[in-house]
Design an enzyme around this catalytic site. Structure first.
Site, mmCIF file in Angstrom:
data_model
loop_
_atom_site.group_PDB
_atom_site.id
_atom_site.type_symbol
_atom_site.label_atom_id
_atom_site.label_comp_id
_atom_site.label_asym_id
_atom_site.label_seq_id
_atom_site.Cartn_x
_atom_site.Cartn_y
_atom_site.Cartn_z
ATOM 1 N N SER A 1 0.851 -1.192 0.000
ATOM 2 C CA SER A 1 0.000 0.000 0.000
ATOM 3 C C SER A 1 0.884 1.237 0.000
ATOM 4 O O SER A 1 2.012 1.200 0.528
ATOM 5 C CB SER A 1 -0.866 0.030 1.259
ATOM 6 O OG SER A 1 -1.489 1.297 1.400
ATOM 7 N N TYR B 1 -1.477 -1.047 10.387
ATOM 8 C CA TYR B 1 -1.721 -1.395 8.978
ATOM 9 C C TYR B 1 -0.525 -1.053 8.085
ATOM 10 O O TYR B 1 -0.064 -1.904 7.307
ATOM 11 C CB TYR B 1 -3.013 -0.702 8.511
ATOM 12 C CG TYR B 1 -3.281 -0.799 7.027
ATOM 13 C CD1 TYR B 1 -3.869 -1.940 6.475
ATOM 14 C CD2 TYR B 1 -2.957 0.249 6.171
ATOM 15 C CE1 TYR B 1 -4.106 -2.029 5.104
ATOM 16 C CE2 TYR B 1 -3.189 0.161 4.811
ATOM 17 C CZ TYR B 1 -3.767 -0.971 4.282
ATOM 18 O OH TYR B 1 -4.001 -1.052 2.923
#
Ligand SMILES: NC(=O)c1ccc[n+]([C@@H]2O[C@H](COP(=O)([O-])OP(=O)(O)OC[C@H]3O[C@@H](n4cnc5c(N)ncnc54)[C@H](O)[C@@H]3O)[C@@H](O)[C@H]2O)c1
Length: 260
Positions: free
Chosen positions: A138, A151
């Site tokens: 990401s 995350y």
């Protein structure tokens, strides 16, 4: 795309959003797909819609047993496994407040599940002779993000994991790569901005050279490219699929020279 037709993929997180778009694109290109997800209703509905090329296997990536069952069911139904696409993720993250259990939960889903899946599917990928794994990093792994500690760390771990996995399975003719999505339309973004989707598009415009949020289908086509034989020399790579997001510095798209 070459080298997709007749192949078999397991897509984790394939029940909705980006994962579901990957399932659809694979089927369009003539592959068969097992969806490994915890969203039973969505996964079964997608499998019903797409027909005999798609199997839904209820799989919680925190369970070795369920991962093994998914691998077995895929081979039983389609006879082989060529591609693993690890799109599933949990966004569970309480930043500073994250407990040890919070850290363990998100790492379990985002990182450990895909490791176990590769271990269990490895003999089948070896038999494929042209196996490919696509992991999901990401943009969050590349800059500080307020109130997010867990995350982004799982995504940074996935990038290093991708390099190490690629090296160790290269001898088996298995390629391992990762995509780095920028902001992409998906269920969590749609839910968070249901009342004002224009606002989030305007925000994204400042942070993406493309001036917009990406679509799940655009992500899916890049994933298919990495699986295809057109990418036969690409392994251990991280591919930004982000409308130029990562290439921008902190000033975003601002012009720094004074107006004439
Ligand atoms: N949407 C974005 O802007 C964006 C940006 C960067 C990276 N990503 C990455 O793209 C991928 C897809 O994200 P998305 O935005 O479509 O999210 P999403 O939440 O819509 O999809 C994630 C899927 O993972 C599944 N999942 C969650 N926990 C699971 C578990 N324990 N076992 C099995 N499946 C589980 C969910 O049920 C869901 O179907 C993720 O890896 C995410 O980190 C997305």
């Amino acid at each position: 795309m070459r080298g997709i037709k007749g192949k078999v993929a397991i897509v984790t997180g394939g029940a909705r959003s980006i994962g579901a778009a990957i399932v659809r694109e694979l089927v369009l290109e003539g592959a068969s797909v097992a969806i490994a997800d915890i969203l039973t209703e969505e996964g079964e509905a997608l499998a019903r819609e797409l027909g005999s090329q798609v199997l839904f296997s209820e799989t919680d990536l925190r369970s070795d047993e369920q991962i093994e069952r998914c691998v077995d069911a895929t081979v039983k139904q389609f006879g082989r496994i060529d591609f693993l696409i690890n799109a599933a993720a949990s966004y569970h993250d309480k930043g500073f407040e994250s407990s040890r259990a919070d850290w363990a939960f998100t790492f379990d889903v985002n990182v450990f599940g895909s490791v176990v899946l590769l271990q269990k599917a490895h003999p089948h990928l070896v038999r494929s002779g042209a196996g490919a794994v696509v992991n999901f990093s990401s943009e969050s792994a590349h800059a500080a993000q307020a109130k997010r500690w867990v995350y982004p760390c799982t995504k940074a771990a996935i990038e290093e994991l991708t390099r190490s996995q690629a090296l160790d399975v290269a001898k088996d003719n298995i390629r391992v790569n990762a995509v780095i999505p920028g902001w992409t339309w998906s269920a969590p973004i749609k839910k968070a901005h249901a009342e004002n989707p224009e606002w989030v598009e305007q925000l994204a415009a400042q942070f993406h050279m493309s001036g917009r949020i990406g679509s799940a289908e655009e992500l899916a086509r890049a994933v298919l490219f990495l699986c295809s034989s057109d990418a036969s020399l690409i392994t251990g790579s991280m591919l930004p699929v982000d409308g130029g997001h990562l290439a921008l510095g902190p000033q975003g798209t601002l012009e720094l020279l004074p107006p004439k």
